[in-house]
Design a protein around this motif. Sequence first.
Motif, short mmCIF file in Angstrom:
data_model
loop_
_atom_site.label_atom_id
_atom_site.label_comp_id
_atom_site.label_asym_id
_atom_site.label_seq_id
_atom_site.Cartn_x
_atom_site.Cartn_y
_atom_site.Cartn_z
N UNK A 1 12.42 55.49 57.11
CA UNK A 1 11.55 55.65 58.29
C UNK A 1 12.34 55.42 59.57
N UNK A 2 13.20 54.38 59.57
CA UNK A 2 14.03 54.12 60.75
C UNK A 2 14.97 55.29 61.02
N UNK A 3 15.53 55.83 59.96
CA UNK A 3 16.43 56.98 60.14
C UNK A 3 15.68 58.18 60.69
N UNK A 4 14.47 58.40 60.17
CA UNK A 4 13.68 59.54 60.65
C UNK A 4 13.30 59.36 62.12
N UNK A 5 12.90 58.13 62.49
CA UNK A 5 12.52 57.85 63.88
C UNK A 5 13.74 58.00 64.78
N UNK B 1 14.28 60.45 67.94
CA UNK B 1 14.64 59.96 69.27
C UNK B 1 15.87 60.72 69.79
N UNK B 2 16.87 60.85 68.92
CA UNK B 2 18.11 61.56 69.32
C UNK B 2 17.77 63.02 69.67
N UNK B 3 16.93 63.66 68.85
CA UNK B 3 16.54 65.05 69.11
C UNK B 3 15.79 65.15 70.45
N UNK C 1 16.09 63.14 73.07
CA UNK C 1 17.01 62.92 74.16
C UNK C 1 17.83 64.18 74.42
N UNK C 2 18.19 64.88 73.38
CA UNK C 2 18.98 66.08 73.54
C UNK C 2 18.13 67.22 74.11
N UNK C 3 16.88 67.18 73.82
CA UNK C 3 16.00 68.21 74.30
C UNK C 3 15.72 68.02 75.79
N UNK C 4 15.88 66.85 76.29
CA UNK C 4 15.62 66.63 77.72
C UNK C 4 16.81 66.69 78.57
#
Length: 125
Positions: free
Chosen positions: A110-114, A118-120, A122-125
């Motif tokens: 779950x932590x890895x998925x979250x 989050x990384x995705x 940040x990259x999208x913004x």
Amino acid sequence: RSSIDQGMVAAVPELKSEADTLAWKREYHIRKREAEWKKKQDELLTQKQTAWEVQRLEKQNRLAAAREQARRKRMEERVQKKHQQVDREYRDKCREVQIDQRMEAWEKSQNAAILSKVVDAKMAT
């Protein structure tokens, strides 16, 4: 001669007539038969008492053996219950460890998925 005969022969009186002799012999044989009968009865009583004592001891031995068997059975039952309790506690502990390991693995996934979301983001913004 037996002790009965010796005791009676020692007491032979002076007999004056044939009738006295017959009477003495009759009395002698009666006393001899009575003494033999008494001796036989004493032997029978002794045999019975011995048999009763043997029966009493056999009964005591049977009761002692039954008590010992019951004691052993109770002890075996206690040992078996203790083994079952230890086995149950061991299984419970193993179950708890498995549950903890699954929970830890689930939390990591779950932590890895979250984190990846989050990384995705940040990259999208």
